[in-house]
Design a protein around this motif. Sequence first.
Motif, PDB file in Angstrom:
ATOM      1  N   TYR A  41      19.862  -3.213  -5.856  1.00 10.06           N
ATOM      2  CA  TYR A  41      19.167  -3.207  -4.626  1.00 10.06           C
ATOM      3  C   TYR A  41      17.837  -2.967  -4.937  1.00 10.06           C
ATOM      4  O   TYR A  41      17.073  -3.708  -3.773  1.00 10.06           O
ATOM      5  CB  TYR A  41      19.695  -2.109  -3.627  1.00 10.06           C
ATOM      6  CG  TYR A  41      19.219  -0.790  -4.469  1.00 10.06           C
ATOM      7  CD1 TYR A  41      17.998  -0.207  -4.063  1.00 10.06           C
ATOM      8  CD2 TYR A  41      19.994  -0.197  -5.441  1.00 10.06           C
ATOM      9  CE1 TYR A  41      17.538   1.084  -4.371  1.00 10.06           C
ATOM     10  CE2 TYR A  41      19.686   1.022  -5.622  1.00 10.06           C
ATOM     11  CZ  TYR A  41      18.357   1.751  -5.630  1.00 10.06           C
ATOM     12  OH  TYR A  41      18.123   2.692  -5.943  1.00 10.06           O
ATOM     13  N   LEU A  42      17.062  -3.054  -5.999  1.00 10.56           N
ATOM     14  CA  LEU A  42      15.585  -2.875  -6.401  1.00 10.56           C
ATOM     15  C   LEU A  42      15.283  -4.504  -6.470  1.00 10.56           C
ATOM     16  O   LEU A  42      16.155  -5.061  -7.018  1.00 10.56           O
ATOM     17  CB  LEU A  42      15.362  -2.163  -7.643  1.00 10.56           C
ATOM     18  CG  LEU A  42      15.386  -0.548  -7.375  1.00 10.56           C
ATOM     19  CD1 LEU A  42      15.074   0.004  -8.938  1.00 10.56           C
ATOM     20  CD2 LEU A  42      14.600  -0.031  -6.532  1.00 10.56           C
ATOM     21  N   LYS A  43      14.097  -4.732  -5.862  1.00 12.49           N
ATOM     22  CA  LYS A  43      13.673  -6.131  -5.695  1.00 12.49           C
ATOM     23  C   LYS A  43      12.629  -6.488  -6.725  1.00 12.49           C
ATOM     24  O   LYS A  43      11.768  -5.585  -6.907  1.00 12.49           O
ATOM     25  CB  LYS A  43      13.539  -6.692  -4.297  1.00 12.49           C
ATOM     26  CG  LYS A  43      14.410  -6.342  -3.485  1.00 12.49           C
ATOM     27  CD  LYS A  43      14.191  -6.845  -2.019  1.00 12.49           C
ATOM     28  CE  LYS A  43      15.373  -6.274  -0.979  1.00 12.49           C
ATOM     29  NZ  LYS A  43      16.234  -7.235  -1.143  1.00 12.49           N
ATOM     30  N   PRO A  44      12.518  -7.599  -7.238  1.00  9.74           N
ATOM     31  CA  PRO A  44      11.251  -8.011  -8.217  1.00  9.74           C
ATOM     32  C   PRO A  44      10.112  -8.181  -6.753  1.00  9.74           C
ATOM     33  O   PRO A  44      10.454  -9.028  -6.182  1.00  9.74           O
ATOM     34  CB  PRO A  44      11.689  -9.227  -8.801  1.00  9.74           C
ATOM     35  CG  PRO A  44      12.823  -9.863  -7.989  1.00  9.74           C
ATOM     36  CD  PRO A  44      13.523  -8.598  -7.215  1.00  9.74           C
ATOM     37  N   LEU A  45       9.032  -7.445  -7.175  1.00  7.09           N
ATOM     38  CA  LEU A  45       7.975  -7.562  -6.478  1.00  7.09           C
ATOM     39  C   LEU A  45       6.644  -7.663  -7.176  1.00  7.09           C
ATOM     40  O   LEU A  45       6.545  -7.357  -8.145  1.00  7.09           O
ATOM     41  CB  LEU A  45       7.915  -6.332  -5.486  1.00  7.09           C
ATOM     42  CG  LEU A  45       9.022  -6.025  -4.572  1.00  7.09           C
ATOM     43  CD1 LEU A  45       8.743  -4.673  -4.177  1.00  7.09           C
ATOM     44  CD2 LEU A  45       9.130  -7.041  -3.353  1.00  7.09           C
ATOM     45  N   THR A  46       5.515  -8.194  -6.519  1.00  7.15           N
ATOM     46  CA  THR A  46       4.399  -8.560  -7.320  1.00  7.15           C
ATOM     47  C   THR A  46       3.133  -7.787  -6.294  1.00  7.15           C
ATOM     48  O   THR A  46       3.040  -7.795  -5.290  1.00  7.15           O
ATOM     49  CB  THR A  46       4.105 -10.040  -7.387  1.00  7.15           C
ATOM     50  OG1 THR A  46       5.315 -10.415  -8.098  1.00  7.15           O
ATOM     51  CG2 THR A  46       2.825 -10.511  -8.177  1.00  7.15           C
ATOM     52  N   VAL A  47       2.321  -7.189  -7.274  1.00  2.70           N
ATOM     53  CA  VAL A  47       0.890  -6.935  -6.675  1.00  2.70           C
ATOM     54  C   VAL A  47      -0.096  -7.976  -6.712  1.00  2.70           C
ATOM     55  O   VAL A  47      -0.182  -8.231  -7.928  1.00  2.70           O
ATOM     56  CB  VAL A  47       0.550  -5.289  -6.825  1.00  2.70           C
ATOM     57  CG1 VAL A  47      -0.865  -5.098  -6.653  1.00  2.70           C
ATOM     58  CG2 VAL A  47       1.580  -4.239  -7.137  1.00  2.70           C
ATOM     59  N   PRO A  48      -0.377  -8.593  -5.893  1.00  2.00           N
ATOM     60  CA  PRO A  48      -1.454  -9.770  -5.872  1.00  2.00           C
ATOM     61  C   PRO A  48      -2.497  -9.309  -6.720  1.00  2.00           C
ATOM     62  O   PRO A  48      -3.194  -8.589  -6.729  1.00  2.00           O
ATOM     63  CB  PRO A  48      -1.815 -10.212  -4.587  1.00  2.00           C
ATOM     64  CG  PRO A  48      -0.389  -9.762  -3.765  1.00  2.00           C
ATOM     65  CD  PRO A  48      -0.163  -8.430  -4.272  1.00  2.00           C
ATOM     66  N   ALA A  49      -3.175 -10.291  -7.524  1.00  2.00           N
ATOM     67  CA  ALA A  49      -4.392 -10.113  -8.231  1.00  2.00           C
ATOM     68  C   ALA A  49      -5.610  -9.896  -6.890  1.00  2.00           C
ATOM     69  O   ALA A  49      -5.557 -10.562  -5.898  1.00  2.00           O
ATOM     70  CB  ALA A  49      -5.041 -11.245  -8.855  1.00  2.00           C
ATOM     71  N   GLY A  50      -6.469  -8.926  -7.448  1.00  2.00           N
ATOM     72  CA  GLY A  50      -7.386  -8.405  -6.453  1.00  2.00           C
ATOM     73  C   GLY A  50      -7.061  -7.510  -5.376  1.00  2.00           C
ATOM     74  O   GLY A  50      -7.823  -7.186  -4.636  1.00  2.00           O
ATOM     75  N   SER A  51      -5.849  -7.047  -5.283  1.00  2.00           N
ATOM     76  CA  SER A  51      -5.231  -5.830  -4.390  1.00  2.00           C
ATOM     77  C   SER A  51      -6.177  -4.520  -4.580  1.00  2.00           C
ATOM     78  O   SER A  51      -6.334  -3.824  -3.784  1.00  2.00           O
ATOM     79  CB  SER A  51      -3.602  -5.747  -4.807  1.00  2.00           C
ATOM     80  OG  SER A  51      -3.214  -6.679  -4.502  1.00  2.00           O
ATOM     81  N   TYR A  52      -6.576  -4.294  -5.993  1.00  2.00           N
ATOM     82  CA  TYR A  52      -7.428  -3.134  -6.289  1.00  2.00           C
ATOM     83  C   TYR A  52      -8.775  -3.601  -6.983  1.00  2.00           C
ATOM     84  O   TYR A  52      -8.673  -4.614  -7.691  1.00  2.00           O
ATOM     85  CB  TYR A  52      -6.514  -2.193  -6.854  1.00  2.00           C
ATOM     86  CG  TYR A  52      -5.503  -1.510  -6.198  1.00  2.00           C
ATOM     87  CD1 TYR A  52      -5.508  -0.688  -5.399  1.00  2.00           C
ATOM     88  CD2 TYR A  52      -4.041  -2.114  -6.463  1.00  2.00           C
ATOM     89  CE1 TYR A  52      -4.666  -0.106  -4.636  1.00  2.00           C
ATOM     90  CE2 TYR A  52      -3.014  -1.457  -5.689  1.00  2.00           C
ATOM     91  CZ  TYR A  52      -3.396  -0.557  -4.878  1.00  2.00           C
ATOM     92  OH  TYR A  52      -2.253  -0.117  -4.210  1.00  2.00           O
ATOM     93  N   PRO A  53      -9.908  -2.942  -7.078  1.00  2.00           N
ATOM     94  CA  PRO A  53     -10.846  -3.163  -7.581  1.00  2.00           C
ATOM     95  C   PRO A  53     -10.574  -3.659  -9.248  1.00  2.00           C
ATOM     96  O   PRO A  53      -9.973  -2.685  -9.866  1.00  2.00           O
ATOM     97  CB  PRO A  53     -11.874  -1.845  -7.431  1.00  2.00           C
ATOM     98  CG  PRO A  53     -11.485  -1.278  -6.052  1.00  2.00           C
ATOM     99  CD  PRO A  53      -9.862  -1.618  -6.340  1.00  2.00           C
ATOM    100  N   ASN A  54     -11.092  -4.510  -9.623  1.00  2.00           N
ATOM    101  CA  ASN A  54     -11.034  -4.859 -10.910  1.00  2.00           C
ATOM    102  C   ASN A  54      -9.695  -5.150 -11.568  1.00  2.00           C
ATOM    103  O   ASN A  54      -9.467  -5.165 -12.800  1.00  2.00           O
ATOM    104  CB  ASN A  54     -11.729  -3.514 -11.884  1.00  2.00           C
ATOM    105  CG  ASN A  54     -13.141  -3.343 -11.526  1.00  2.00           C
ATOM    106  OD1 ASN A  54     -14.059  -4.391 -11.507  1.00  2.00           O
ATOM    107  ND2 ASN A  54     -13.342  -2.149 -11.549  1.00  2.00           N
ATOM    108  N   GLN A  55      -8.719  -5.632 -10.707  1.00  2.00           N
ATOM    109  CA  GLN A  55      -7.525  -6.028 -11.096  1.00  2.00           C
ATOM    110  C   GLN A  55      -7.569  -7.468 -11.064  1.00  2.00           C
ATOM    111  O   GLN A  55      -7.246  -8.198 -10.009  1.00  2.00           O
ATOM    112  CB  GLN A  55      -6.318  -5.308 -10.032  1.00  2.00           C
ATOM    113  CG  GLN A  55      -5.061  -5.897 -10.257  1.00  2.00           C
ATOM    114  CD  GLN A  55      -4.256  -6.000  -8.966  1.00  2.00           C
ATOM    115  OE1 GLN A  55      -4.342  -5.300  -8.033  1.00  2.00           O
ATOM    116  NE2 GLN A  55      -3.169  -6.654  -9.100  1.00  2.00           N
TER     117      GLN A  55
END
Length: 326
Positions: free
Chosen positions: A234-248
Amino acid sequence: MKLAHIACATALLLAGSAAAQDGGKTITNTAITKTTISLGTATPGGGFPLYGNSFAEVMNAADPMLSIEPRNTKGSNENIPLLEAGNLDIALVAGEPSYEAFMGIGRPATKLKILTAMYSSPGMFVVRADSPYKTIRDLVGQPVAFGAKGSGLPILSRYMLDGIGLKQDEDFKSIYLDRAGDGPAMVQDGRAAALWGAGIGWPGFKAMAESPGGARFIAPDAGEIARIRAKHTYLKPLTVPAGSYPNQSAPISSVGSWSYILVRESLPDEVAYRLAKTLHGIEGEFCKKLSQACETTAANTVAAAPNVDLIHPGVLKYFREIGVVK
């Protein structure tokens, strides 16, 4: 004198009816009386109070006859029983506690229903930029802040770690916080090697990323993601997009789930319908106010619900009207 009172009352009723006109349609008389809704969030400093307060602000502004009142709680694990006891009308609940409650894992299956999916929560760790730790296994044996005691975050981390063969309270020096907002300071001053969290715009990650020394994120690698999903489907593959946080500068892949606003079983259909209609009529405004809320859409709610029947009947009525559900 009596006639004067009657005339005054009649005028007020007529004014209320006129004020209840919306696009040529008269809202039912229940809209004339302000409807107060209690909303459970979590401990100060976390993502749920941030979201809940913004939700209440945009909803109350969109419908002056609504009064949604946020209330700090201990988080997901307290919100579920408060809803079941009727002590809250609606509450924010993370994906893992919701899933366990819906499926009856370790407890009787709940009769609570979904008002909306809030946002996806890809889980990951954050460390100081100068930290020697690069992978999840590097953190084994280290003090790690896994979130507030009543939060759903430690449940997500427990499932994720179990998927790669690690035990949260045996392989790590687990720290459970009284207040979600205490985590970043513990990492910055060395009391904790890492802070676990989830989501885009999560306050703990934001505080770490904006700290003078900067921060770095640690998430499961591709092989670990495959192992986690094989064991906990039930856990899904998810992505934190680039630029979501400073210097990411690069996107971060992980696993996670969707958090929900759940409602008590006895919430009337007409109230749930009104909440859904108001909320999804202002999706754009909510997104502008809070980046996480850009995922709070009718389509995402249908996609994220483990079963469409878990969505409140009043919400489903509105979804059928707008064609999101057949």
